[in-house]
Design an enzyme around this catalytic site. Structure first.
Site, PDB file in Angstrom:
ATOM      1  N   HIS A  13      -1.555   0.538 -10.248  1.00 43.81           N
ATOM      2  CA  HIS A  13      -2.073  -0.359  -8.975  1.00 43.81           C
ATOM      3  C   HIS A  13      -2.843  -1.436  -9.912  1.00 43.81           C
ATOM      4  CE1 HIS A  13      -3.965  -0.685  -4.787  1.00 43.81           C
ATOM      5  NE2 HIS A  13      -3.629  -1.817  -5.329  1.00 43.81           N
ATOM      6  N   ARG A  46       1.017  -1.067   0.014  1.00 42.47           N
ATOM      7  CA  ARG A  46       0.064  -0.065   0.033  1.00 42.47           C
ATOM      8  C   ARG A  46       0.965   1.109  -0.028  1.00 42.47           C
ATOM      9  NH1 ARG A  46      -3.424  -2.837  -1.889  1.00 42.47           N
ATOM     10  NH2 ARG A  46      -5.705  -3.089  -0.916  1.00 42.47           N
ATOM     11  N   GLU A  69      -3.880   7.792  -5.249  1.00 42.83           N
ATOM     12  CA  GLU A  69      -4.097   7.065  -6.316  1.00 42.83           C
ATOM     13  C   GLU A  69      -5.494   7.520  -6.631  1.00 42.83           C
ATOM     14  OE1 GLU A  69      -3.782   2.993  -5.726  1.00 42.83           O
ATOM     15  OE2 GLU A  69      -1.841   2.926  -4.925  1.00 42.83           O
TER      16      GLU A  69
HETATM   17  N1  LIG Z   1      -0.450  -4.034  -5.498  1.00 38.39           N
HETATM   18  C1  LIG Z   1      -1.694  -4.587  -5.466  1.00 38.39           C
HETATM   19  O1  LIG Z   1      -2.289  -4.778  -6.429  1.00 38.39           O
HETATM   20  C2  LIG Z   1      -2.053  -5.412  -4.273  1.00 38.39           C
HETATM   21  C3  LIG Z   1      -1.417  -5.246  -3.151  1.00 38.39           C
HETATM   22  N2  LIG Z   1      -1.742  -5.835  -2.215  1.00 38.39           N
HETATM   23  C4  LIG Z   1      -1.454  -5.489  -0.703  1.00 38.39           C
HETATM   24  O2  LIG Z   1      -0.616  -6.408  -0.086  1.00 38.39           O
HETATM   25  C5  LIG Z   1      -0.740  -6.995   0.971  1.00 38.39           C
HETATM   26  C6  LIG Z   1      -0.071  -7.926   1.419  1.00 38.39           C
HETATM   27  O3  LIG Z   1      -1.014  -9.080   1.021  1.00 38.39           O
HETATM   28  P1  LIG Z   1      -0.818 -10.786   1.594  1.00 38.39           P
HETATM   29  O4  LIG Z   1       0.613 -11.063   1.361  1.00 38.39           O
HETATM   30  O5  LIG Z   1      -1.956 -11.396   0.741  1.00 38.39           O
HETATM   31  O6  LIG Z   1      -1.171 -10.554   2.980  1.00 38.39           O
HETATM   32  P2  LIG Z   1      -0.543 -11.179   4.217  1.00 38.39           P
HETATM   33  O7  LIG Z   1      -1.424 -10.765   5.307  1.00 38.39           O
HETATM   34  O8  LIG Z   1      -0.672 -12.810   3.928  1.00 38.39           O
HETATM   35  O9  LIG Z   1       0.975 -10.740   4.422  1.00 38.39           O
HETATM   36  C7  LIG Z   1       1.166  -9.595   5.177  1.00 38.39           C
HETATM   37  C8  LIG Z   1       2.476  -9.995   5.760  1.00 38.39           C
HETATM   38  O10 LIG Z   1       2.909  -8.553   6.219  1.00 38.39           O
HETATM   39  C9  LIG Z   1       3.446  -8.693   7.495  1.00 38.39           C
HETATM   40  N3  LIG Z   1       3.456  -7.668   8.388  1.00 38.39           N
HETATM   41  C10 LIG Z   1       1.973  -6.995   8.622  1.00 38.39           C
HETATM   42  N4  LIG Z   1       2.225  -6.058   9.440  1.00 38.39           N
HETATM   43  C11 LIG Z   1       3.421  -5.882   9.931  1.00 38.39           C
HETATM   44  C12 LIG Z   1       4.708  -5.152  10.642  1.00 38.39           C
HETATM   45  N5  LIG Z   1       3.958  -4.190  11.161  1.00 38.39           N
HETATM   46  N6  LIG Z   1       5.759  -5.263  10.592  1.00 38.39           N
HETATM   47  C13 LIG Z   1       6.459  -6.221   9.923  1.00 38.39           C
HETATM   48  N7  LIG Z   1       5.598  -7.252   9.154  1.00 38.39           N
HETATM   49  C14 LIG Z   1       4.265  -7.011   9.030  1.00 38.39           C
HETATM   50  C15 LIG Z   1       2.729  -9.873   8.072  1.00 38.39           C
HETATM   51  O11 LIG Z   1       3.796 -10.301   9.409  1.00 38.39           O
HETATM   52  P3  LIG Z   1       3.207 -11.725   9.963  1.00 38.39           P
HETATM   53  O12 LIG Z   1       3.410 -12.710   9.145  1.00 38.39           O
HETATM   54  O13 LIG Z   1       4.248 -11.801  10.963  1.00 38.39           O
HETATM   55  O14 LIG Z   1       1.907 -11.364  10.350  1.00 38.39           O
HETATM   56  C16 LIG Z   1       2.687 -10.611   6.863  1.00 38.39           C
HETATM   57  O15 LIG Z   1       3.946 -11.640   6.462  1.00 38.39           O
HETATM   58  C17 LIG Z   1      -2.180  -6.521   1.139  1.00 38.39           C
HETATM   59  O16 LIG Z   1      -2.561  -6.296   2.546  1.00 38.39           O
HETATM   60  C18 LIG Z   1      -2.437  -5.621   0.339  1.00 38.39           C
HETATM   61  O17 LIG Z   1      -2.488  -4.274   1.049  1.00 38.39           O
HETATM   62  C19 LIG Z   1      -2.383  -7.036  -2.147  1.00 38.39           C
HETATM   63  C20 LIG Z   1      -3.013  -7.293  -3.629  1.00 38.39           C
HETATM   64  C21 LIG Z   1      -2.751  -6.716  -4.619  1.00 38.39           C
HETATM   65  O1  LIG Z   2      -4.595  -3.911  -3.919  1.00 36.18           O
HETATM   66  C1  LIG Z   2      -5.474  -4.858  -4.096  1.00 36.18           C
HETATM   67  C2  LIG Z   2      -5.947  -5.589  -3.047  1.00 36.18           C
HETATM   68  O2  LIG Z   2      -6.627  -6.850  -3.526  1.00 36.18           O
HETATM   69  O3  LIG Z   2      -5.720  -5.507  -1.951  1.00 36.18           O
END
Ligand SMILES: NC(=O)C1=CN([C@@H]2O[C@H](COP(=O)(O)OP(=O)(O)OC[C@H]3O[C@@H](n4cnc5c(N)ncnc54)[C@H](OP(=O)(O)O)[C@@H]3O)[C@@H](O)[C@H]2O)C=CC1
Ligand SMILES: O=CC(=O)O
Length: 326
Positions: free
Chosen positions: A286, A238, A267
């Site tokens: 995005h 994000r 955005e």
């Molecule tokens: N560009 C785009 O089009 C897209 C963007 N996204 C974004 O990507 C993000 C991640 O998606 P996804 O991988 O499925 O989500 P997940 O919930 O599977 O992964 C999120 C990761 O972030 C870590 N995390 C959260 N907070 C912290 C913190 N404060 N410090 C360190 N690590 C942290 C979590 O750690 P832990 O494992 O320790 O809990 C976890 O490993 C979504 O929330 C979304 O905002 C998603 C899809 C598309």
């Molecule tokens: O940014 C896209 C999402 O699925 O979250």
């Protein structure tokens, strides 16, 4: 018997719209914006479900939806929703986590390759008629294979990225997350480390974090200063996780090599953003999950999520499972 009413604020493929219509009476909007908010409020008076993506979905909106029982977003991220308020009202919030994981990891790898090899910049120069003799060093980029990949946020997408980097490009992998991720360590040899160490040692720093109070501006001036001058920052979680003015300064000063960005603090990216003028930036609109196949799968998942939630039959993909009745 009357079908429950729902508000749909995103256009769906015809077959999915039909699937939804079999269960619900639908009032449809093209997004929720400042312009149509009042109209949406009227439709919400009767609505038991809400389905769509984008927009600011807040308490004011829920105050106009006294019968609301379930909310379903066509996205994995849900930072645009007031989830605490939904939980207080015991309303399940559904999302689409698994449908898009591989596609987003592909997009991140595309950003890694296009920034390192300067694909966009060089292709623009070819189109501008600048390829008139054998190319010189001013067309060169930097290698990706064997370089160190740092992943901040080793969740679903982080893991899929680690798989690509490890098997496809033979890259050593560092990661930072709150918890230990054994699968990444065992399958891809990933090593967990503090953020500062990751920033100092990585050639590619890929930020795949959700937007939360803790992650807001996690990467600012001090963090960028720790990166190698040859390193590339990739932002695909994000936008507000990165302090954009600080990043622009670092890119202008050349204290990092480049940035590949799919998400931004504002955005669509404002037309006067300095990011648009920097040749060492690849800026995407995005598009992380934006393929025909994946957007269809996400919409199908969100439709099924709403049907399940309004039936009281949620098995997965609920963000606030504590509200589900046992
Ligand atoms: N560009 C785009 O089009 C897209 C963007 N996204 C974004 O990507 C993000 C991640 O998606 P996804 O991988 O499925 O989500 P997940 O919930 O599977 O992964 C999120 C990761 O972030 C870590 N995390 C959260 N907070 C912290 C913190 N404060 N410090 C360190 N690590 C942290 C979590 O750690 P832990 O494992 O320790 O809990 C976890 O490993 C979504 O929330 C979304 O905002 C998603 C899809 C598309
Ligand atoms: O940014 C896209 C999402 O699925 O979250």
């Amino acid at each position: 018997m009357n079908k429950p009413s729902i508000v749909l604020y995103k256009k769906l493929p015809a077959d999915l719209h039909q699937r939804l219509e079999e269960h619900f009476a639908i009032t449809e909007f093209d997004g929720i914006t400042d312009k149509n908010r009042a109209e949406v409020f009227d439709a919400l008076q009767n609505a038991e479900g809400l389905l769509g993506s984008g927009g600011k979905i807040d308490k004011e909106l829920f105050d106009h939806a006294p019968r609301l029982r379930a909310v379903s977003t066509i996205s994995v991220g849900y930072d645009n929703f007031d989830v605490a308020e939904l939980t207080r009202r015991e309303i399940p919030m559904m999302h689409t986590p698994t449908a898009l994981t591989d596609t987003v990891a592909d997009t991140v790898m595309a950003l890694v390759l296009s920034t390192a090899r300067r694909v966009v910049n060089v292709a623009e120069r070819v189109k501008a008629g600048e390829w008139n003799e054998n190319i010189g060093e001013d067309w060169f980029g930097i290698d990706v294979h064997h370089k160190t990949m740092g992943i901040v946020g080793m969740g679903r997408i982080g893991l899929a990225l680690a798989q690509r980097a490890h098997f496809g490009f033979d890259m050593p992998i560092l990661y930072n997350a709150r918890s230990q991720h054994k699968e990444a360590e065992e399958r891809f040899g990933a090593r967990k480390c503090e953020l500062n160490e990751l920033l100092k040692e990585s050639d590619f720093v890929c930020i795949l974090l959700p937007m939360t109070e803790q992650t807001f501006h996690l990467i600012g001036k001090e963090e960028l200063a720790k990166m190698k001058s040859s390193a590339i920052l990739i932002s695909a979680g994000r936008g507000p996780v990165i302090d954009e003015p600080a990043l622009i300064e670092a890119l202008k000063a050349g204290t990092i090599y480049g940035a590949g960005m799919d998400v931004f603090e504002t955005e669509p990216l404002p037309k006067d953003s300095a990011l648009l003028t920097l040749p060492n930036v690849v800026a995407l609109p995005h598009i992380g999950s934006a393929t025909h196949e994946t957007r269809y799968d996400m919409a199908a998942c969100a439709v099924d999520n709403l049907i399940a939630a309004l039936k009281g039959d949620v098995k997965e993909f609920c963000v606030n499972p504590e509200v589900l009745k046992k």
